[in-house]
Design an enzyme around this catalytic site. Structure first.
Site, PDB file in Angstrom:
ATOM      1  N   ASN A  18       0.809  -1.230   0.000  1.00  0.00           N
ATOM      2  CA  ASN A  18       0.000   0.000   0.000  1.00  0.00           C
ATOM      3  C   ASN A  18       0.840   1.278   0.000  1.00  0.00           C
ATOM      4  O   ASN A  18       0.310   2.361  -0.213  1.00  0.00           O
ATOM      5  CB  ASN A  18      -0.965   0.013   1.188  1.00  0.00           C
ATOM      6  CG  ASN A  18      -2.194  -0.841   0.927  1.00  0.00           C
ATOM      7  OD1 ASN A  18      -3.130  -0.428   0.240  1.00  0.00           O
ATOM      8  ND2 ASN A  18      -2.192  -2.061   1.434  1.00  0.00           N
ATOM      9  N   HIS A  68      -5.082   3.302   2.343  1.00  0.00           N
ATOM     10  CA  HIS A  68      -5.916   2.158   2.742  1.00  0.00           C
ATOM     11  C   HIS A  68      -7.394   2.391   2.445  1.00  0.00           C
ATOM     12  O   HIS A  68      -8.131   1.453   2.180  1.00  0.00           O
ATOM     13  CB  HIS A  68      -5.727   1.860   4.243  1.00  0.00           C
ATOM     14  CG  HIS A  68      -4.377   1.277   4.547  1.00  0.00           C
ATOM     15  ND1 HIS A  68      -3.723   1.463   5.736  1.00  0.00           N
ATOM     16  CD2 HIS A  68      -3.545   0.517   3.789  1.00  0.00           C
ATOM     17  CE1 HIS A  68      -2.548   0.847   5.700  1.00  0.00           C
ATOM     18  NE2 HIS A  68      -2.427   0.265   4.524  1.00  0.00           N
ATOM     19  N   GLU A 203      14.775   1.070  13.702  1.00  0.00           N
ATOM     20  CA  GLU A 203      14.250   2.147  12.865  1.00  0.00           C
ATOM     21  C   GLU A 203      14.196   3.444  13.679  1.00  0.00           C
ATOM     22  O   GLU A 203      14.307   4.538  13.133  1.00  0.00           O
ATOM     23  CB  GLU A 203      12.844   1.726  12.423  1.00  0.00           C
ATOM     24  CG  GLU A 203      12.291   2.444  11.251  1.00  0.00           C
ATOM     25  CD  GLU A 203      10.932   1.882  10.847  1.00  0.00           C
ATOM     26  OE1 GLU A 203      10.442   0.911  11.457  1.00  0.00           O
ATOM     27  OE2 GLU A 203      10.345   2.448   9.910  1.00  0.00           O
TER      28      GLU A 203
END
Ligand code: 5GP
Length: 339
Positions: A18, A68, A203
């Site tokens: 996505n 989404h 991250e």
């Protein structure tokens, strides 16, 4: 160099479904779903144009919520999947491992979500036969463990029926949310049952979690932005590559500038690494563009770009034959330039 990189048969190992819909694809998708004359379409276009102003990790997660909405129906999801394969094929990517989080809403269950994506990949491959596509269902760490358990159970089931397609499990989602240790039992089960694990790791700055993830182990490390030199040595000793996503890290604000990107430290340490897009749509990039940025920022030569591509071939989850075929395509391309 741009032309050379564009035509290089590239290998993409870190791409979220996505997140990989570029602006043109999003518009095409919205047009298909709502029609270009509709009020919904005009409102969506107005929202697209505000996208580029945001630049922190939380803002990026809001962008995903927006995409989404467009993929919240069977038709939207299937068409989006085909458009994503088209985007990578047009960038001359010969192999892509797509990740996606199975979702449930009023249009589909998580099982149906995966089935639609699998079917759409099958359809896309008829139109784009030169690209090999694999699928890694994602666990969203911001969601409850019960959802992760369902995802792994579905991944294992679909891996039985589609052993050439479903190869592993990704752990992603907002790294500031959820607790890694909660997912250890289900990730361990997935690994025991033969699925490869790709974990978004380091991250954000969270030394305790990074240690925990490194001890747990993984087949590839997503981002690795806050790895220490010792962590990098550890991954190197285990031949675990770090998936580097330059534009994504800078645009989402986890790395201040391209010059400060950890790809440089990984190159200096001669650690295993691959160059990836992460979310080519949301961050408005391509794999060609990521290589070009690496060249412009760190002086990567053509040969280094080829070596990185071959490194990605070796760290992919493709079969030995598929990897040989990918390496041959790269070799043939290089040979064709000598003539
Ligand atoms: P999807 O799984 O819906 O196909 O792809 C978008 C989702 O992937 C996002 O909602 C998010 O959960 C995950 N994702 C995409 N990019 C990143 C990233 O850079 N970091 C993390 N941790 N998760 C991401």
């Amino acid at each position: 160099m741009l032309q050379f990189l564009k035509e290089l048969p590239k290998v993409e190992l870190h791409a979220h479904l996505n997140g990989s819909l570029g602006m043109d694809s999003l518009c095409e998708l919205a047009e298909r779903l709502y029609g270009s004359a509709s009020e919904e379409f005009s409102q969506l276009c107005a929202r697209f144009t505000r996208f580029d102003k945001d630049s922190d990790l939380d803002a990026c997660f809001e962008k995903f919520a927006f995409v989404h909405e467009l993929t919240s129906t069977e038709e939207g999801l299937r068409y989006a999947t085909e458009l994503v394969v088209r985007e990578f094929a047009r960038d001359n990517v010969q192999y892509v491992e797509l990740r996606t989080t199975p979702k449930a809403n009023k249009s589909y269950t998580r099982r149906e979500y995966l089935q639609h994506v699998i079917d759409a990949i099958g359809e896309a491959r008829k139109t784009y036969p030169d690209i090999l596509v694999k699928l890694l269902p994602s666990i969203n760490r911001a969601e409850p463990v019960a959802v992760a358990e369902e995802t792994v159970s579905l991944a294992l089931e679909f891996a039985q029926s589609h052993p050439d397609l479903i190869l592993g499990i990704d752990l992603s989602g907002n790294p500031g949310k959820g607790t890694f240790s909660d997912f250890v039992p289900i990730l361990s089960l997935a690994r025991e049952k033969g699925l490869k694990l790709v974990l978004h790791c380091a991250e954000i700055e969270n030394p305790a979690e990074i240690k925990e993830m490194l001890n747990f182990g993984m087949s590839r490390c997503g981002h690795g932005t806050f790895l220490t030199p010792e962590d990098i040595e550890l991954l190197k000793s285990r031949n675990i590559p770090i998936e580097c996503c330059l534009t994504s890290n800078v645009k989402s604000g986890t790395v201040h500038s391209l010059e400060e990107h950890h790809l440089k430290r990984l190159m200096e340490a001669d650690a295993p690494k691959v160059i990836c897009t992460d979310d080519s749509g949301v961050f408005d990039t391509t794999l060609t563009q990521e290589f070009l940025l690496a060249k412009q920022t760190f002086g990567l030569t053509r040969d280094q770009c080829v070596s990185l591509t071959l490194e990605a071939v070796q760290h992919s989850f493709a079969t030995v034959e598929e990897r040989q075929s990918m390496a041959t395509k790269v070799k043939n391309y290089m040979d064709s330039l000598q003539k």
